[in-house]
Design a protein around this motif. Structure first.
Motif: not given
Length: 505
Positions: A459-471
Motif C-alpha cells: 500500500i505504501s509502495r515499499g516505504d517502511a516509514s508507514v509503520f512510524f507515520t500512522r499514529p
C-alpha cells in the motif's frame, strides 16, 4: 448497555442448547482431570483434542476447548493442596500454603476456598469479557495492515518480557517460531520455500503437530526422565471438614477480590498471563500482610489470592483473542488453530459476522464456572485415587492417543514422525532452560505478521516509514521499543529473576 444484554441473551440461547451444555460439561471435567494429573499440561491436552473438534460444530468445539482451559486452573489446585504437587504451572504458588493447611488437617477449607475464589474470579472475568468485547472490536476496526503488524510486534515483545529466564533465549524462541511458520508456500506468490521438495511440507508444518511434539511428547519425556511417581503416603491424606469457617471466609474475601483484579489485568497481556498473575497475587498478599511470616505456614490468603488470580487471568486472556485475533498465550494460540480449522478468521470481524459464536462462548463460561464449582468438591476423592495410577501405565496411553490424534488430521504418517522429532526438540529446549511457549506464539503470529507487513508495504509502495507515520502504529511500535528497553534494565531483570526464582522453589 441494552446491546450488551441482548448480546448476552443470544449467548445464553446458544450456550444452553443440549449439545453445547454437554460439551461445556465435558470440557470442564477434562480440564479438571488435566489440572489434577501432574505432567499432563493444558497446552498438550488442547493440542491432543484439536483433531476431535473436526466433527463438532465450531461453537461447541470452542466451548469445549475453553472449558478445558479454565477447568485446568481449578484442577491444578487440588493436587497442590493435597499432595504438594502442582498439576498446573499456575498452581505452583498454591502449594506453599495449601499443602501446609492440608498437613494441619484443613485440606477441606483450602479446597473450598480455592473453588469459591476461582468461581468468583471466573464470573468477574466473564463480565469483563462481555463489557470490553464490543468497544475493543470497534477500536480494532480502525486498524489497517500497518497497525496489525505493530500490534503483533508488541505482543511478541510482551511474550519476551514475561517469559521465564533469559531474554535472549525468549527472543531466540520467537525467531524460531517465526521461521517455522514460513515453511511451505509463500503467502502471496504461492512459491514453495523451505519445504525441501517434500510433498507433505508443501502446505507448511501442521500447527497441531508442532504443538503436540513440543508440549505433549516433550512433557512426557521430561516426566519420565524425572521419575515423577508420587509419594504414596502423601496421597493417603485425610480430608476433614470440607466447609470453611466464617473466619476463613472473612480472611480470604479481600484476598479473592485483590487476586481477581490483578489476574483480570495481567490475563489480557500477551505471555503467560495466568502464571504471572498467580505469583504476583501471592507476592502482593505477602507484602501487604500484617504478619508476612504466616505465609508458607498455612495462611488461607496464600490459597485464595493466587487461585482467584489464575482463574481470572485464564479467562480475560480471551479478550485479545476474540477482539483482535491476537493470542496472548500458548493455549489461546491453539484456540486460533481450532478456529482456523473450522474456517473462522479470528479478529474484529468475528463479533460482527458470527455473534452467536463469540457470545455463545462468553455465556458458556458462566455456565462452565458454575459446573466446576458443583463438580469439584464432590470429586476430590476420585481425583486422589487417580493420582495413584503409576506414570509408567499412564504415559503409554497418552502417547498412543497423541499419535492417533496427529495421524487423523491429514492421514499422514510423516506428521507422527515430525511430532516425535519436535518432542525431542522440546525436551532439549526444556533441559536447556528455553521456554517453548514463545515458539508457539511466534509460529501462530508468523503468517499474520508476514501478510500484514507485505500488505502495508504494498500500500505504501515499499516505504517502511508507514509503520512510524500512522499514529496508532507509531504508538504501538513506541510501546514495544520502551518495553524492550525496560526489560534490559538491570533493576527489572533482577525483579524478573526474583519472581521466577520464587516460582521454581
Amino acid at each position: 448497555m441494552v446491546e450488551l444484554f441482548s448480546n448476552l441473551a443470544l449467548g445464553f440461547q446458544v450456550a444452553l442448547s443440549p449439545i453445547n451444555l454437554l460439551l461445556c460439561l465435558i470440557g470442564a471435567l477434562v480440564g479438571t482431570l488435566v489440572g489434577v494429573l501432574p505432567g499432563v499440561g493444558t497446552v498438550a491436552t488442547v493440542a491432543m483434542l484439536l483433531p476431535i473438534t473436526f466433527g463438532l460444530p465450531p461453537v461447541g468445539a470452542l466451548i469445549m476447548l475453553a472449558g478445558i482451559y479454565y477447568g485446568a486452573q481449578y484442577g491444578g489446585s487440588t493436587t497442590s493442596i493435597l499432595i504438594n504437587i502442582p498439576g498446573e504451572a499456575t498452581s505452583v504458588v498454591t502449594t506453599l500454603d495449601g499443602f501446609q493447611m492440608a498437613k494441619q488437617g484443613r485440606a477441606g477449607p483450602a479446597l473450598a476456598i480455592a473453588a469459591i475464589g476461582s468461581f468468583f474470579a471466573g464470573c468477574v472475568a466473564t463480565v469483563l469479557i462481555a463489557m470490553l468485547g464490543a468497544p475493543l472490536t470497534q477500536l480494532a476496526q480502525k486498524f489497517g495492515p500497518a497497525e496489525y503488524f505493530s500490534l503483533m510486534v508488541l505482543g511478541l515483545i510482551f511474550a519476551v518480557v514475561l517469559a521465564k529466564g533469559s531474554l535472549l533465549k525468549a527472543i531466540a524462541m520467537i525467531v524460531m517460531g517465526l521461521l517455522l511458520s514460513m515453511v511451505g508456500s509463500d503467502v502471496i506468490t504461492g512459491a514453495s520455500r523451505m519445504a525441501f521438495d517434500i510433498p507433505e511440507l508443501a502446505d507448511g508444518l501442521g500447527f497441531a503437530t508442532v504443538a503436540m511434539g513440543v508440549f505433549g511428547f516433550a512433557e512426557i519425556i521430561r516426566n519420565l526422565d524425572a521419575g515423577a511417581d508420587i509419594d504414596r503416603e502423601l496421597v493417603q491424606q485425610k480430608i476433614t471438614g470440607l466447609m470453611p469457617t466464617k473466619q476463613d471466609l472473612i480472611e480470604s474475601a479481600p484476598a479473592i477480590l485483590r487476586g481477581t483484579m490483578l489476574g483480570s489485568i495481567l490475563g489480557i497481556l500477551p505471555g503467560g498471563g495466568a502464571v504471572i498473575a498467580s505469583f504476583a497475587a501471592y507476592t502482593f498478599e505477602k507484602k501487604i500482610a500484617r504478619d508476612p511470616s504466616r505465609f508458607g505456614r498455612g495462611a488461607i490468603e496464600g490459597v485464595a489470592a493466587p487461585e482467584s488470580a489464575n482463574n481470572a487471568a485464564a479467562q480475560t486472556s480471551f479478550i485479545p483473542l476474540l477482539t483482535l485475533g491476537i493470542p496472548p498465550n500458548a493455549v489461546m494460540a491453539l484456540m486460533v488453530g481450532a478456529m482456523t480449522l473450522h474456517g473462522i478468521v479470528p479478529g474484529p470481524q468475528v463479533m460482527q459476522k458470527q455473534p452467536e459464536l463469540v457470545w455463545g462462548m462468553i455465556a458458556s463460561m458462566w455456565i462452565g464456572n458454575l459446573m466446576l464449582l458443583v463438580i469439584n468438591l464432590p470429586l476430590v476423592g476420585i481425583w486422589v485415587r487417580l493420582l495413584r495410577v503409576p506414570y509408567r501405565l499412564m504415559f503409554p496411553a497418552i502417547v498412543i492417543f497423541c499419535a492417533i490424534g496427529i495421524y487423523s488430521i491429514n492421514n499422514s504418517p510423516l506428521d507422527v514422525v515430525l511430532a516425535g522429532a519436535f518432542g525431542l526438540l522440546g525436551y532439549w529446549l526444556i533441559k536447556h532452560d528455553f521456554e517453548p511457549a514463545p515458539l508457539l506464539l511466534g509460529m501462530v503470529l508468523g503468517p499474520l505478521m508476514e501478510e500484514n507487513l507485505r500488505r502495508a508495504l504494498l500500500i505504501s509502495r515499499g516505504d517502511a516509514s508507514v509503520f512510524f507515520t500512522r499514529p496508532l502504529s507509531a504508538g504501538l511500535m513506541a510501546a514495544a521499543a520502551l518495553l524492550l528497553v525496560l526489560a534490559v534494565l538491570p533493576s527489572l531483570r533482577k525483579k524478573r529473576r526474583e519472581v521466577f526464582g520464587e516460582s521454581e522453589n
